[in-house]
Design a protein around this motif. Structure first.
Motif, PDB file in Angstrom:
ATOM      1  N   SER A  21      47.713  39.418 -29.849  1.00  0.00           N
ATOM      2  CA  SER A  21      46.339  38.919 -29.762  1.00  0.00           C
ATOM      3  C   SER A  21      45.987  38.467 -28.355  1.00  0.00           C
ATOM      4  O   SER A  21      44.851  38.574 -27.919  1.00  0.00           O
ATOM      5  N   ALA A  22      46.978  37.976 -27.611  1.00  0.00           N
ATOM      6  CA  ALA A  22      46.699  37.468 -26.268  1.00  0.00           C
ATOM      7  C   ALA A  22      46.395  38.590 -25.282  1.00  0.00           C
ATOM      8  O   ALA A  22      45.797  38.355 -24.246  1.00  0.00           O
ATOM      9  N   THR A  23      46.849  39.815 -25.603  1.00  0.00           N
ATOM     10  CA  THR A  23      46.639  40.917 -24.671  1.00  0.00           C
ATOM     11  C   THR A  23      45.697  41.966 -25.234  1.00  0.00           C
ATOM     12  O   THR A  23      45.507  43.005 -24.609  1.00  0.00           O
ATOM     13  N   ALA A  24      45.108  41.737 -26.402  1.00  0.00           N
ATOM     14  CA  ALA A  24      44.211  42.722 -26.992  1.00  0.00           C
ATOM     15  C   ALA A  24      43.003  42.925 -26.088  1.00  0.00           C
ATOM     16  O   ALA A  24      42.487  41.986 -25.496  1.00  0.00           O
ATOM     17  N   LEU A  25      42.560  44.168 -25.981  1.00  0.00           N
ATOM     18  CA  LEU A  25      41.431  44.515 -25.134  1.00  0.00           C
ATOM     19  C   LEU A  25      40.391  45.261 -25.957  1.00  0.00           C
ATOM     20  O   LEU A  25      40.715  46.233 -26.639  1.00  0.00           O
ATOM     21  N   LEU A  26      39.158  44.792 -25.890  1.00  0.00           N
ATOM     22  CA  LEU A  26      38.053  45.458 -26.579  1.00  0.00           C
ATOM     23  C   LEU A  26      37.041  45.931 -25.553  1.00  0.00           C
ATOM     24  O   LEU A  26      36.538  45.144 -24.750  1.00  0.00           O
ATOM     25  N   ARG A  27      36.753  47.211 -25.565  1.00  0.00           N
ATOM     26  CA  ARG A  27      35.672  47.766 -24.754  1.00  0.00           C
ATOM     27  C   ARG A  27      34.443  47.878 -25.646  1.00  0.00           C
ATOM     28  O   ARG A  27      34.497  48.523 -26.692  1.00  0.00           O
ATOM     29  N   PHE A  28      33.345  47.270 -25.232  1.00  0.00           N
ATOM     30  CA  PHE A  28      32.132  47.389 -26.027  1.00  0.00           C
ATOM     31  C   PHE A  28      30.928  47.557 -25.125  1.00  0.00           C
ATOM     32  O   PHE A  28      30.951  47.194 -23.943  1.00  0.00           O
ATOM     33  N   ALA A  29      29.880  48.142 -25.681  1.00  0.00           N
ATOM     34  CA  ALA A  29      28.661  48.418 -24.936  1.00  0.00           C
ATOM     35  C   ALA A  29      27.493  47.722 -25.605  1.00  0.00           C
ATOM     36  O   ALA A  29      27.471  47.555 -26.836  1.00  0.00           O
ATOM     37  N   THR A  30      26.520  47.306 -24.805  1.00  0.00           N
ATOM     38  CA  THR A  30      25.305  46.703 -25.340  1.00  0.00           C
ATOM     39  C   THR A  30      24.128  47.632 -25.062  1.00  0.00           C
ATOM     40  O   THR A  30      24.072  48.306 -24.034  1.00  0.00           O
ATOM     41  N   ALA A  31      23.190  47.653 -26.005  1.00  0.00           N
ATOM     42  CA  ALA A  31      21.977  48.459 -25.845  1.00  0.00           C
ATOM     43  C   ALA A  31      20.833  47.743 -26.521  1.00  0.00           C
ATOM     44  O   ALA A  31      21.009  47.148 -27.587  1.00  0.00           O
ATOM     45  N   GLY A  32      19.677  47.780 -25.887  1.00  0.00           N
ATOM     46  CA  GLY A  32      18.504  47.130 -26.466  1.00  0.00           C
ATOM     47  C   GLY A  32      17.256  47.580 -25.757  1.00  0.00           C
ATOM     48  O   GLY A  32      17.295  47.978 -24.589  1.00  0.00           O
ATOM     49  N   ARG A 102      41.599  34.588 -27.398  1.00  0.00           N
ATOM     50  CA  ARG A 102      42.007  35.534 -28.438  1.00  0.00           C
ATOM     51  C   ARG A 102      41.954  36.990 -27.990  1.00  0.00           C
ATOM     52  O   ARG A 102      42.607  37.845 -28.589  1.00  0.00           O
ATOM     53  N   ARG A 103      41.168  37.298 -26.940  1.00  0.00           N
ATOM     54  CA  ARG A 103      40.987  38.711 -26.600  1.00  0.00           C
ATOM     55  C   ARG A 103      40.385  38.844 -25.211  1.00  0.00           C
ATOM     56  O   ARG A 103      39.666  37.977 -24.733  1.00  0.00           O
ATOM     57  N   ARG A 104      40.674  39.998 -24.571  1.00  0.00           N
ATOM     58  CA  ARG A 104      40.037  40.373 -23.315  1.00  0.00           C
ATOM     59  C   ARG A 104      38.947  41.401 -23.594  1.00  0.00           C
ATOM     60  O   ARG A 104      39.053  42.186 -24.544  1.00  0.00           O
ATOM     61  N   PHE A 105      37.902  41.405 -22.762  1.00  0.00           N
ATOM     62  CA  PHE A 105      36.757  42.266 -23.013  1.00  0.00           C
ATOM     63  C   PHE A 105      36.337  43.007 -21.751  1.00  0.00           C
ATOM     64  O   PHE A 105      36.381  42.466 -20.645  1.00  0.00           O
ATOM     65  N   ILE A 106      35.916  44.255 -21.945  1.00  0.00           N
ATOM     66  CA  ILE A 106      35.179  45.007 -20.929  1.00  0.00           C
ATOM     67  C   ILE A 106      33.839  45.354 -21.551  1.00  0.00           C
ATOM     68  O   ILE A 106      33.771  46.095 -22.532  1.00  0.00           O
ATOM     69  N   LEU A 107      32.785  44.794 -20.981  1.00  0.00           N
ATOM     70  CA  LEU A 107      31.435  44.965 -21.511  1.00  0.00           C
ATOM     71  C   LEU A 107      30.679  45.951 -20.625  1.00  0.00           C
ATOM     72  O   LEU A 107      30.548  45.745 -19.427  1.00  0.00           O
ATOM     73  N   ALA A 108      30.183  47.024 -21.219  1.00  0.00           N
ATOM     74  CA  ALA A 108      29.348  47.990 -20.506  1.00  0.00           C
ATOM     75  C   ALA A 108      27.899  47.677 -20.841  1.00  0.00           C
ATOM     76  O   ALA A 108      27.435  47.945 -21.952  1.00  0.00           O
ATOM     77  N   ASP A 109      27.201  47.088 -19.885  1.00  0.00           N
ATOM     78  CA  ASP A 109      25.807  46.689 -20.100  1.00  0.00           C
ATOM     79  C   ASP A 109      24.920  47.875 -19.717  1.00  0.00           C
ATOM     80  O   ASP A 109      24.726  48.175 -18.545  1.00  0.00           O
ATOM     81  N   THR A 110      24.380  48.560 -20.717  1.00  0.00           N
ATOM     82  CA  THR A 110      23.661  49.802 -20.459  1.00  0.00           C
ATOM     83  C   THR A 110      22.153  49.589 -20.485  1.00  0.00           C
ATOM     84  O   THR A 110      21.643  48.827 -21.310  1.00  0.00           O
TER      85      THR A 110
END
Length: 454
Positions: A21-32, A102-110
């Motif tokens: 859990s300490a090294t989990a990585l989530l890549r997510f994108a935002t759109a609106g 709990r997690r690391r994140f890479i956020l792609a702000d589109t």
């Protein structure tokens, strides 16, 4: 598809198919859509998760006070990128990096405007989750459907509907429920496997990081809690191994002069010493003689590790070849795919292009463009003038050399490719092999438009 942000570091050796859990990585994108509050939402996530540097926050507070605002305008946390554009720096997608315990994140702000469809394709191409923002006052609009369609096209595994500005509709549950129901029904028609709807107020902070005191009728997770707990990745052992060869290592002298290894990144699955594999496109078969990772020999490698693979037989393998375990794809020269055109210059029948698939680049000819997809209505329309910038459509290509393409729906990495201008190396088009959107949409469109497109 785009700049690859996959983590090349090996998984923990003591638990190769688990995820710490300490090294989990989530890549997510935002759109609106414009004015839906996406910048404020991104700012709120960064601020409330303590991911904003002190000097950044002080600058935002100072700018807000100059505008006569007592509270900091969190949307200003993204304004630096706008200033860069004004200075002549083109930025298609803004990547933000932050972490919680709990997690690391890479956020792609589109960007969300209709003319920037290509930017969302770029940002969401490697995302495991897409956050689609909706203004509670306006509900599901054309841009909302467009964003859902792009997420479905790119096979993003998880979609979150963030119904924003709930404070402006008096936190009314019926408003949220109606929007969530409409969006979920539309997403289901596209083949989206799941939608998680969260009522939020990015400006006030309701249900973004902390639970809202104004919406006791909502019993689900906050947006950040969902981001921290949504399943990441998949079990590599459940997928066939795919290893595009990046580089051939063969010392010409010294104690390692008999060494011959193939370096690259395992994009899916697991490779073990002794596993039978097929080298594509030649179709030659052999077994894995050894695996080297981080300068040490190992018996096993799993996606997305970068390793060097040694084979039992001295066969011809070069950069661009694919070492495949399990069910190997059949190499083809005729490629049918759904594409998003990224360049201002149209893509037309007869165009000669370069097709880049993993580490392999071959010459190709655009034989046919059967149709383009109207993202707003999901109807197939003719494309006599070819595909314009931001268009999504169907193409048929003929390649000079065979390619080992997987279906994009099964393997996002080895099912994706780029079309490149051979004259100057400009990226023209992003492609996804196989059918778009899934069987549910395909059947519905065929029924609506008759048999002409079958």
């Amino acid at each position: 598809m785009s700049t690859d942000l996959h983590n090349d570091s090996p998984a923990p050796a003591e638990n190769p198919f688990g995820e710490a859990s300490a090294t989990a990585l989530l890549r997510f994108a935002t759109a609106g859509s414009v004015d839906d509050g996406k910048s404020t939402l991104v700012g709120r996530l960064l601020h409330d998760s303590k991911s904003v540097l002190t000097d950044q926050l002080e600058a935002v507070e100072h700018a807000s006070r100059r505008r006569g605002q007592e509270a900091p305008d969190l949307a200003l946390l993204t304004d630096g990128l706008r200033a860069e554009r004004e200075q002549g720096i083109t930025i298609d997608v803004a990547y933000r990096y932050f972490a919680t315990p709990r997690r690391r994140f890479i956020l792609a702000d589109t960007p969300g405007h209709v003319q920037y469809t290509r930017n969302m394709v770029t940002g969401a191409s490697t995302a495991e989750l897409a956050v689609v923002l909706v203004d509670a006052r306006n509900g599901v609009v054309e841009q909302t459907r467009r964003h859902a369609a792009v997420a479905a096209l790119l096979r993003v595994p998880h979609v979150v509907l963030a119904v924003n500005k709930m404070d402006l509709v008096e936190y009314a549950e019926p408003v949220f429920a109606a929007i969530a129901e409409e969006f979920s029904a539309y997403a289901a028609s596209l083949g989206v496997p799941e939608v998680t709807a969260v009522p939020i107020s990015a400006l006030a902070g309701d249900n973004v990081v902390e639970p809202s005191a104004h919406m006791d009728w909502y019993g689900g997770p906050t947006l950040l809690e969902h981001l921290e707990t949504v399943p990441v990745g998949s079990d590599p052992s459940a997928e066939p191994a795919r290893f595009p060869v990046q580089y051939v290592i063969r010392p010409q002298s010294g104690e390692y002069r008999d060494y011959r290894g193939y370096a690259g990144r395992l994009t899916s699955g697991v490779l073990r010493t002794g596993d039978p594999v097929t080298v594509l496109p030649s179709g030659l078969t052999t077994t894995v003689a050894g695996i080297d990772a981080l300068g040490e020999e190992t018996d096993i490698a799993w996606a997305p590790q970068s390793v060097t693979v040694r084979l039992a037989d001295d066969i011809d393998v070069s950069r661009g070849d694919l070492i495949a375990g399990g069910a190997a794809p059949e190499p083809v020269k005729d490629v049918e795919a759904t594409v998003c055109h990224l360049h201002d210059r149209p893509l037309r029948v007869g165009d000669r292009v370069l097709l880049k698939h993993t580490t392999r680049t071959v010459r190709a000819l655009v034989k046919e463009i059967p149709y383009r997809v109207d993202i707003d209505t999901l109807e197939r329309r003719g494309a006599p003038e070819g595909l314009a910038v931001n268009d999504i459509g169907r193409v048929v290509l003929r390649t000079a050399e065979p390619l080992a393409l997987d279906e994009y729906a099964d393997h996002r990495y080895t099912g994706a490719f780029l079309l490149i201008d051979p004259a100057d190396g400009t990226t023209l088009t992003a492609g996804m092999a196989g059918e778009a959107f899934g069987t549910a949409l395909h059947d519905a469109v065929t029924q609506d438009e008759g048999e002409d497109w079958v």
